[in-house]
Enzyme design. Structure first.
Site, PDB file in Angstrom:
ATOM      1  N   GLU A  10       0.807  -1.226   0.000  1.00  0.00           N
ATOM      2  CA  GLU A  10       0.000   0.000   0.000  1.00  0.00           C
ATOM      3  C   GLU A  10       0.836   1.271   0.000  1.00  0.00           C
ATOM      4  O   GLU A  10       0.718   2.113   0.898  1.00  0.00           O
ATOM      5  CB  GLU A  10      -0.971  -0.007   1.185  1.00  0.00           C
ATOM      6  CG  GLU A  10      -1.972  -1.139   1.130  1.00  0.00           C
ATOM      7  CD  GLU A  10      -3.117  -0.981   2.131  1.00  0.00           C
ATOM      8  OE1 GLU A  10      -3.028  -0.098   2.993  1.00  0.00           O
ATOM      9  OE2 GLU A  10      -4.092  -1.732   2.024  1.00  0.00           O
ATOM     10  N   GLU A  41      -5.229  -8.614   0.433  1.00  0.00           N
ATOM     11  CA  GLU A  41      -6.007  -8.317   1.638  1.00  0.00           C
ATOM     12  C   GLU A  41      -7.459  -8.081   1.280  1.00  0.00           C
ATOM     13  O   GLU A  41      -7.747  -7.459   0.256  1.00  0.00           O
ATOM     14  CB  GLU A  41      -5.517  -7.033   2.348  1.00  0.00           C
ATOM     15  CG  GLU A  41      -4.235  -7.175   3.104  1.00  0.00           C
ATOM     16  CD  GLU A  41      -3.790  -5.879   3.786  1.00  0.00           C
ATOM     17  OE1 GLU A  41      -4.646  -5.086   4.226  1.00  0.00           O
ATOM     18  OE2 GLU A  41      -2.568  -5.678   3.878  1.00  0.00           O
TER      19      GLU A  41
HETATM   20  C1  BG6 Z   1      -4.518  -2.113   5.256  1.00  0.00           C
HETATM   21  C2  BG6 Z   1      -3.175  -2.437   5.827  1.00  0.00           C
HETATM   22  O1  BG6 Z   1      -4.479  -0.782   4.901  1.00  0.00           O
HETATM   23  O2  BG6 Z   1      -5.638  -2.163   6.053  1.00  0.00           O
HETATM   24  C3  BG6 Z   1      -3.235  -3.244   7.099  1.00  0.00           C
HETATM   25  O3  BG6 Z   1      -2.333  -3.035   4.893  1.00  0.00           O
HETATM   26  C4  BG6 Z   1      -4.342  -2.701   7.975  1.00  0.00           C
HETATM   27  O4  BG6 Z   1      -1.971  -3.221   7.706  1.00  0.00           O
HETATM   28  C5  BG6 Z   1      -5.659  -2.898   7.250  1.00  0.00           C
HETATM   29  O5  BG6 Z   1      -4.400  -3.246   9.258  1.00  0.00           O
HETATM   30  C6  BG6 Z   1      -6.861  -2.488   8.053  1.00  0.00           C
HETATM   31  O6  BG6 Z   1      -6.779  -1.168   8.460  1.00  0.00           O
HETATM   32  P1  BG6 Z   1      -7.290  -0.738   9.895  1.00  0.00           P
HETATM   33  O7  BG6 Z   1      -7.057   0.739   9.939  1.00  0.00           O
HETATM   34  O8  BG6 Z   1      -8.714  -1.083   9.959  1.00  0.00           O
HETATM   35  O9  BG6 Z   1      -6.454  -1.502  10.873  1.00  0.00           O
END
Ligand code: BG6
Length: 476
Positions: free
Chosen positions: A168, A376
Site C-alpha cells: 500500500e 487483503e
Molecule cells: C490495510 C493495511 O491498509 O488495512 C493493514 O495493509 C491494515 O496493515 C488494514 O491493518 C486495516 O486497516 P485498519 O485501519 O482497519 O487496521
C-alpha cells in the site's frame, strides 16, 4: 444468473498479517527501532496509546499460529519481514538472529504445506534511515531497499515463491505525508508526491533485481485499490469520478504496470506545483520493471461528485477517505467524496461493497491484462468472546462470502486471480485503532491494556473458511 467458472485447482486460499501488527518482541534478537516503534510513543497518535511492543506475540507463538493454519487447511500465509530485524540500522551488517527467525517461520510453513508469501515492506522503516536521510525523501533509499530485498531473495530463494514489494504505497505516502496520521507525520502534498516517486523507483529497482537474479517465483506490489463511482449520471459527477480514479488509483497502478503516470493527473499536479521531480533515467527505470502480478488490497469503493475550485478540501488535501470519519474530503477542482446510498457501512464507516471488487478486478483486467493476487480483504469489527469461549462472527462470514463470490464472478468474466488472502489471520494490532477493531479468523485475548492472556480462540469464520477451502469455493 450465468454459470460461474470454478476456482482454479491450485487457487491460493490464504490469509495475511504484517510484522508490526503481530510479532511484538520489538527489541529482541538484535532488532533495531522502526519509525512505528518511535511514532506510537508520541501521545495521542494511536487509540489509547497502543503500541506493537508485544502485539499478539506471534514472534514467540508462530508455531501455535501455524498449527491453527494447518488444521484450517490454509494454502498460503502472507506475512511481512521487519526490515529492522535484518538490518537494525537499515543497512550494514546482516543481523543473523533476525534472519533466522524468518527462516524458522518459513520452514515451518513449508513443512505444513502452506505457501509463504513474503511482503518486503509493510511500513516499518528503520528509524536510523529516517534520522540519517529522511527515509523515503532521499534517493539513497533506492539502493538500501534494494540491498535489503536482495538479502532476502538470496536467503529464501527456492523457498518463497510469492513476493510483495511494497504494501500500500498509496496509503503510507498519503497518511505519512498528507494527513500526518502515520510517520513521519507530515502534511505537505509536494513532499508526498516526491516521496511517492522515489518509492516508485525503489519498487522498480527491487522488481528488476528479482528478475536479474532469476528468482524462481513471482513478485509484485500490493496496491490499496478503492474503485471510484460517480454519485449519478450528471456528466460533471461522472468526470469527478474519472478524476478520482486517475489521481487516486491509476496514479499508482499505471506506474506499476506501464511505468507511466496518467496524463490528466500529472497535469493537475504540475498546475498545483506538486508534481515530483523526474530525473534523467527515471522513466527508463520505471518502464523497465514489470511485475509478475498486481497485488490488490480491497476493502471498499468510493463515490464521487463535482467539487468546484473553492470547494471541499480547499487549503488542505485529504484525499484518502480511508479514515472513516464523517468529515467531507476531496480535492478542489477534481472531486469530492460523497456517501453511496446503496451500500451498507461497517462500524468504522467503511462501505461494504462486494460488487465493487468484481468491478475493480474487471477494470484491472481490461486495462493491464495482468494476473491479480488479492493480498487483503476483510472486515474490521468489534467481536465478542462468549462465556464458553466462542465468537459468533456471522457478519464476517457474510462479508467474506460475498467477496469470494464476487471474485468467482470476476474470474467468470475473464479475470485471472491467483489467490485470495483475507485480512487477517489472527486478530492483531490495528495501527491506529488498537485491538477493538478485529479482523481475524482467530480471536486473540489481547486489548488496549496490553495485558491479555494472548490465548487464541477459533471464531465461527475459522470453520466457515475451512469448509470453503475444502470445497475450493464451490458452494457459495
Ligand atoms: C490495510 C493495511 O491498509 O488495512 C493493514 O495493509 C491494515 O496493515 C488494514 O491493518 C486495516 O486497516 P485498519 O485501519 O482497519 O487496521
Amino acid at each position: 444468473h450465468k454459470e460461474l467458472t470454478s476456482f482454479p485447482k491450485d487457487f491460493l486460499w490464504g490469509s495475511a498479517s504484517a510484522a508490526y501488527q503481530v510479532e511484538g518482541a520489538w527489541q529482541e534478537d538484535g532488532k533495531g527501532e522502526s519509525v512505528w516503534d518511535r511514532f506510537v510513543r508520541i501521545p495521542g497518535k494511536t487509540f489509547k496509546g497502543t503500541n506493537g511492543d508485544l502485539a499478539v506475540d506471534h514472534y514467540h507463538r508462530y508455531k501455535e499460529d501455524i498449527a491453527l493454519m494447518k488444521e484450517q487447511g490454509l494454502k498460503a500465509y502472507r506475512f511481512s519481514v521487519a526490515w529492522t530485524r535484518i538490518f537494525p540500522n537499515g543497512r550494514g551488517e546482516v543481523n543473523q538472529a533476525g534472519l533466522a527467525f524468518y527462516e524458522r517461520l518459513i520452514d515451518k510453513l513449508i513443512e505444513n504445506g502452506i505457501e509463504p508469501m513474503l511482503t518486503l515492506y509493510h511500513w516499518d522503516l528503520p528509524q536510523a534511515l529516517q534520522d540519517e536521510y529522511n527515509g523515503w525523501e532521499s534517493r539513497q533509499i533506492i539502493e538500501d531497499f534494494t540491498h535489503y530485498a536482495e538479502t532476502l531473495f538470496e536467503a529464501f530463494r527456492g523457498k518463497v515463491h510469492y513476493w510483495i514489494s511494497l504494501n500500500e504505497q498509496n496509503i503510507f505516502t498519503s497518511l505519512g505525508y498528507l494527513l500526518a496520521a502515520h510517520p513521519p507525520g507530515v502534511t505537505d502534498p509536494k513532499r508526498m508526491y516526491e516521496v511517492n516517486h522515489i518509492a516508485n523507483l525503489a519498487n522498480a529497482s527491487v522488481i528488476n533485481k528479482y528478475h536479474e537474479l532469476e528468482m524462481p517465483g513471482k513478485i509484485g506490489p500490493s496496491f490499496a485499490y478503492t474503485p471510484n463511482y460517480p454519485i449519478d449520471s450528471n456528466p460533471e459527477n461522472v468526470l469527478a469520478a474519472e478524476n478520482a480514479e486517475d489521481l487516486m488509483a491509476n496514479y499508482w497502478m499505471d506506474v506499476y504496470m506501464w511505468g507511466k503516470y496518467p496524463i490528466a493527473a500529472m497535469r493537475f499536479l504540475e498546475e498545483k506545483g506538486w508534481a515530483p521531480t523526474i530525473e534523467a533515467g527515471d522513466a527508463e527505470l520505471l518502464e523497465s520493471a514489470k511485475p509478475d502480478f498486481l497485488g490488490i488490497n480491497y476493502y471498499q469503493t468510493a463515490t464521487n461528485a463535482f467539487n468546484p475550485l473553492d470547494g471541499v478540501g480547499a487549503g488542505k488535501m485529504n484525499t484518502t477517505g480511508k479514515k472513516g470519519s464523517s468529515e467531507e474530503t476531496g480535492v478542489p477542482g477534481m472531486y469530492k467524496k460523497v456517501e453511496n446510498p446503496f451500500v451498507e457501512r461497517t462500524n468504522w464507516d467503511w462501505e461494504i461493497d462486494p460488487e465493487g471488487l468484481r468491478i475493480g478486478l474487471r477494470r484491472i483486467t481490461s486495462r493491464y491484462r495482468m494476473p491479480v493476487l488479492i493480498t487483503e480483504n476483510g472486515l474490521g469489527e468489534y467481536d465478542k468472546l462468549t462465556e464458553d469461549k466462542q465468537i459468533h462472527d456471522d457478519y464476517r462470514i457474510h462479508y467474506l462470502q460475498s467477496h469470494v463470490k464476487a471474485i468467482k464472478e470476476a474470474i467468470s468474466d475473464g479475470a485471472e486471480v491467483l489467490g485470495y488472502c483475507t485480512w487477517s489471520y489472527t486478530d492483531l494490532l490495528s495501527w491506529l485503532n488498537g485491538y477493538q477493531k478485529r479482523y481475524g479468523f482467530v480471536y486473540v485475548d489481547q486489548d488496549e491494556t496490553q495485558e491479555g492472556s494472548l490465548e487464541r480462540y477459533k471464531k465461527d469464520s475459522y470453520y466457515w473458511y475451512q469448509k470453503l477451502i475444502e470445497e475450493n469455493g464451490k458452494n457459495l
